[in-house]
Motif scaffolding. Structure first.
Motif, PDB file in Angstrom:
ATOM      1  N   ASN A 195       7.367 -41.956  54.754  1.00  0.00           N
ATOM      2  CA  ASN A 195       7.125 -42.294  53.344  1.00  0.00           C
ATOM      3  C   ASN A 195       5.884 -41.581  52.806  1.00  0.00           C
ATOM      4  OD1 ASN A 195       9.350 -43.968  53.194  1.00  0.00           O
ATOM      5  ND2 ASN A 195       8.200 -45.825  53.682  1.00  0.00           N
ATOM      6  N   GLN A 196       4.851 -41.447  53.661  1.00  0.00           N
ATOM      7  CA  GLN A 196       3.639 -40.729  53.257  1.00  0.00           C
ATOM      8  C   GLN A 196       3.962 -39.275  52.914  1.00  0.00           C
ATOM      9  OE1 GLN A 196       0.746 -41.180  56.396  1.00  0.00           O
ATOM     10  NE2 GLN A 196       0.786 -43.414  56.298  1.00  0.00           N
ATOM     11  N   ASP A 197       4.835 -38.656  53.717  1.00  0.00           N
ATOM     12  CA  ASP A 197       5.223 -37.261  53.481  1.00  0.00           C
ATOM     13  C   ASP A 197       6.012 -37.115  52.174  1.00  0.00           C
ATOM     14  OD1 ASP A 197       4.001 -36.582  55.832  1.00  0.00           O
ATOM     15  OD2 ASP A 197       5.848 -36.598  57.028  1.00  0.00           O
ATOM     16  N   ILE A 198       6.925 -38.079  51.906  1.00  0.00           N
ATOM     17  CA  ILE A 198       7.715 -38.044  50.663  1.00  0.00           C
ATOM     18  C   ILE A 198       6.798 -38.173  49.454  1.00  0.00           C
ATOM     19  CG2 ILE A 198       9.421 -39.314  49.273  1.00  0.00           C
ATOM     20  CD1 ILE A 198      10.798 -40.063  51.949  1.00  0.00           C
ATOM     21  N   ILE A 199       5.827 -39.108  49.541  1.00  0.00           N
ATOM     22  CA  ILE A 199       4.896 -39.339  48.428  1.00  0.00           C
ATOM     23  C   ILE A 199       4.022 -38.110  48.202  1.00  0.00           C
ATOM     24  CG2 ILE A 199       2.852 -40.666  47.733  1.00  0.00           C
ATOM     25  CD1 ILE A 199       4.244 -43.107  49.119  1.00  0.00           C
ATOM     26  N   ALA A 200       3.536 -37.503  49.292  1.00  0.00           N
ATOM     27  CA  ALA A 200       2.699 -36.302  49.172  1.00  0.00           C
ATOM     28  C   ALA A 200       3.473 -35.152  48.527  1.00  0.00           C
ATOM     29  CB  ALA A 200       2.190 -35.892  50.547  1.00  0.00           C
ATOM     30  N   GLY A 243      15.907 -51.417  48.969  1.00  0.00           N
ATOM     31  CA  GLY A 243      15.327 -51.766  50.262  1.00  0.00           C
ATOM     32  C   GLY A 243      14.231 -50.832  50.720  1.00  0.00           C
ATOM     33  N   GLU A 244      13.642 -50.058  49.766  1.00  0.00           N
ATOM     34  CA  GLU A 244      12.535 -49.157  50.119  1.00  0.00           C
ATOM     35  C   GLU A 244      11.320 -49.491  49.251  1.00  0.00           C
ATOM     36  OE1 GLU A 244      14.364 -45.368  49.438  1.00  0.00           O
ATOM     37  OE2 GLU A 244      14.939 -45.155  51.531  1.00  0.00           O
ATOM     38  N   PRO A 245      10.609 -50.561  49.585  1.00  0.00           N
ATOM     39  CA  PRO A 245       9.486 -51.009  48.743  1.00  0.00           C
ATOM     40  C   PRO A 245       8.340 -50.010  48.650  1.00  0.00           C
ATOM     41  CG  PRO A 245       9.539 -52.216  50.832  1.00  0.00           C
ATOM     42  CD  PRO A 245      10.812 -51.441  50.748  1.00  0.00           C
ATOM     43  N   ALA A 246       8.184 -49.157  49.644  1.00  0.00           N
ATOM     44  CA  ALA A 246       7.072 -48.191  49.631  1.00  0.00           C
ATOM     45  C   ALA A 246       7.279 -47.094  48.591  1.00  0.00           C
ATOM     46  CB  ALA A 246       6.905 -47.573  51.010  1.00  0.00           C
ATOM     47  N   LEU A 247       8.533 -46.891  48.148  1.00  0.00           N
ATOM     48  CA  LEU A 247       8.825 -45.809  47.208  1.00  0.00           C
ATOM     49  C   LEU A 247       8.996 -46.306  45.771  1.00  0.00           C
ATOM     50  CD1 LEU A 247      11.378 -43.723  49.340  1.00  0.00           C
ATOM     51  CD2 LEU A 247       8.884 -43.532  49.260  1.00  0.00           C
ATOM     52  N   ILE A 248       8.736 -47.580  45.538  1.00  0.00           N
ATOM     53  CA  ILE A 248       8.917 -48.140  44.201  1.00  0.00           C
ATOM     54  C   ILE A 248       7.784 -47.699  43.281  1.00  0.00           C
ATOM     55  CG2 ILE A 248       7.645 -50.307  44.599  1.00  0.00           C
ATOM     56  CD1 ILE A 248       9.943 -51.721  43.066  1.00  0.00           C
ATOM     57  N   LEU A 260      -5.462 -47.534  33.422  1.00  0.00           N
ATOM     58  CA  LEU A 260      -4.228 -47.884  34.130  1.00  0.00           C
ATOM     59  C   LEU A 260      -3.693 -46.648  34.842  1.00  0.00           C
ATOM     60  CD1 LEU A 260      -2.039 -50.152  34.606  1.00  0.00           C
ATOM     61  CD2 LEU A 260      -0.781 -49.085  32.723  1.00  0.00           C
ATOM     62  N   ALA A 261      -3.484 -46.768  36.153  1.00  0.00           N
ATOM     63  CA  ALA A 261      -2.892 -45.670  36.935  1.00  0.00           C
ATOM     64  C   ALA A 261      -1.405 -45.947  37.117  1.00  0.00           C
ATOM     65  CB  ALA A 261      -3.574 -45.567  38.297  1.00  0.00           C
ATOM     66  N   VAL A 262      -0.576 -44.940  36.841  1.00  0.00           N
ATOM     67  CA  VAL A 262       0.880 -45.058  36.983  1.00  0.00           C
ATOM     68  C   VAL A 262       1.333 -44.093  38.076  1.00  0.00           C
ATOM     69  CG1 VAL A 262       3.114 -44.780  35.845  1.00  0.00           C
ATOM     70  CG2 VAL A 262       1.181 -45.710  34.567  1.00  0.00           C
ATOM     71  N   PHE A 263       2.065 -44.634  39.051  1.00  0.00           N
ATOM     72  CA  PHE A 263       2.591 -43.813  40.144  1.00  0.00           C
ATOM     73  C   PHE A 263       4.107 -43.905  40.149  1.00  0.00           C
ATOM     74  CE2 PHE A 263       4.448 -44.209  44.430  1.00  0.00           C
ATOM     75  CZ  PHE A 263       4.327 -42.893  44.841  1.00  0.00           C
ATOM     76  N   ILE A 264       4.776 -42.749  40.271  1.00  0.00           N
ATOM     77  CA  ILE A 264       6.235 -42.728  40.328  1.00  0.00           C
ATOM     78  C   ILE A 264       6.698 -41.559  41.196  1.00  0.00           C
ATOM     79  CG2 ILE A 264       6.419 -41.327  38.218  1.00  0.00           C
ATOM     80  CD1 ILE A 264       9.019 -42.897  37.587  1.00  0.00           C
ATOM     81  N   LEU A 265       7.845 -41.739  41.828  1.00  0.00           N
ATOM     82  CA  LEU A 265       8.522 -40.659  42.557  1.00  0.00           C
ATOM     83  C   LEU A 265       9.768 -40.292  41.744  1.00  0.00           C
ATOM     84  CD1 LEU A 265       8.286 -42.156  46.137  1.00  0.00           C
ATOM     85  CD2 LEU A 265       7.216 -40.025  45.426  1.00  0.00           C
ATOM     86  N   PRO A 266       9.665 -39.324  40.846  1.00  0.00           N
ATOM     87  CA  PRO A 266      10.795 -39.015  39.957  1.00  0.00           C
ATOM     88  C   PRO A 266      11.801 -38.053  40.585  1.00  0.00           C
ATOM     89  CG  PRO A 266       8.924 -37.677  39.364  1.00  0.00           C
ATOM     90  CD  PRO A 266       8.487 -38.515  40.542  1.00  0.00           C
ATOM     91  N   GLN A 267      13.024 -38.090  40.080  1.00  0.00           N
ATOM     92  CA  GLN A 267      14.020 -37.088  40.467  1.00  0.00           C
ATOM     93  C   GLN A 267      13.692 -35.757  39.791  1.00  0.00           C
ATOM     94  OE1 GLN A 267      16.467 -37.238  42.568  1.00  0.00           O
ATOM     95  NE2 GLN A 267      16.954 -39.396  42.890  1.00  0.00           N
TER      96      GLN A 267
END
Length: 305
Positions: A195-200, A243-248, A260-267
């Motif tokens: 998950n760390q690699d996906i977020i990075a 079922g992937e709470p770390a990627l929400i 306010l900091a906003v974090f997202i993993l967009p397509q």
């Protein structure tokens, strides 16, 4: 003959009122990125309610001219029906929301339901004003009144956006061991290396800086934050499954200065588009807070001045 002319004037006024009422509802009906109202059945429901609201507003005028005061009773019954519509919209959207990867949240849902109720009242206003001026004066004045009511409807149909209360800029997403940061604001702990690699690789971050204390309190509202996340996930897509709470997607406050900091993993990896999306997120009426309007704050400002 005079009676016929009066009846004819009433009929023309009512038809004109209904026409402008329906036009005002069509102006306010828009299926956008939220896909609500749905096409075609959701639209059919709302157009039908708009026709009913327009008829009620237009018919009320000749009824009052004829001293038939039961027309007010019908308007109060219509108000009750529109409140039921609001309740129906709330329940429907709440059920749908549980199936979303990123939910709207109860504040956003209540805002949408409130809008659908309020728009029926705008239709009644438009039909009533058009019918009133057409019957009291003449058809041309009624048309002018109808056009002015459409301008008013266009102005009132949407409220303010996030750009009115906060500045938005893109920010760096950093993964420091298990800790995730957007610029210097801590977001959450990410335990799995995958998950760390996906977020990075795919993480996108934004910082919202409120212009004043009113904006600071408004963006701290959990419902307003969820609306930002939902709009971003809907337009840019979201890189996650159930079922992937770390990627929400998440939004966290800097407790010191109210940013306010906003974090997202967009397509769709487009930071500029993401910034525009945040700026256009509607400010939810139930999330608005105005501490500067409190009498205690005004008093202090006066003393300091």
């Amino acid at each position: 003959m005079q009676h016929y002319l009066i009846q004819n004037k009433f009929l023309v006024g009512v038809l004109l009122g209904i026409a402008f009422g329906i036009i005002s509802r069509l102006l306010m009906l828009r299926t956008d990125y939220r896909q609500y109202p749905t096409y075609p059945h959701g639209r059919i429901i709302h157009i039908s309610l708009g026709v009913i609201a327009a008829a009620l507003g237009a018919v009320a005028v000749p009824a009052l001219f004829n001293k038939d005061y039961t027309a007010i009773t019908f308007l109060s019954l219509a108000a009750q029906q529109f409140r039921d519509v609001r309740k129906m919209e709330r329940e429907t959207l709440t059920k749908i929301d549980s199936m979303e990867l990123v939910s709207r949240g109860s504040t956003y849902i209540e805002g949408i339901a409130m809008v659908f109720e309020g728009r029926n009242y705008l239709v009644i206003m438009s039909a009533l004003l058009t019918s009133l001026f057409a019957i009291m004066l003449n058809v041309w004045v009624g048309i002018v009144a109808g056009l002015l009511s459409l301008v008013l409807v266009e102005k009132l149909k949407s409220g303010k956006a996030m750009s009115h209360i906060a500045a938005v800029h893109t920010a760096v997403v950093k993964v420091d061991g298990p800790d995730l940061f957007v610029d210097d604001i801590y977001i959450m702990n990410v335990g799995l290396k995958a998950n760390q690699d996906i977020i990075a690789e795919r993480g996108m971050g934004f910082i919202l800086t409120p212009y004043n204390s009113n904006g600071k309190v408004t963006i701290s509202n959990l419902g307003q934050r969820q609306a930002i996340l939902y709009d971003m996930a809907t337009i840019l897509g979201v890189y996650r499954d159930d079922g992937e709470p770390a990627l929400i997607p998440m939004a966290k406050l800097d407790m010191k200065d109210g940013r306010l900091a906003v974090f997202i993993l967009p397509q769709e990896m487009d930071a500029e588009k993401g910034k525009k999306v945040i700026m256009r997120v509607p400010i939810l009426e139930s999330a608005v807070r105005m501490p500067t309007e409190a009498s205690v704050n005004k008093k202090e400002a006066g003393e300091n001045g």
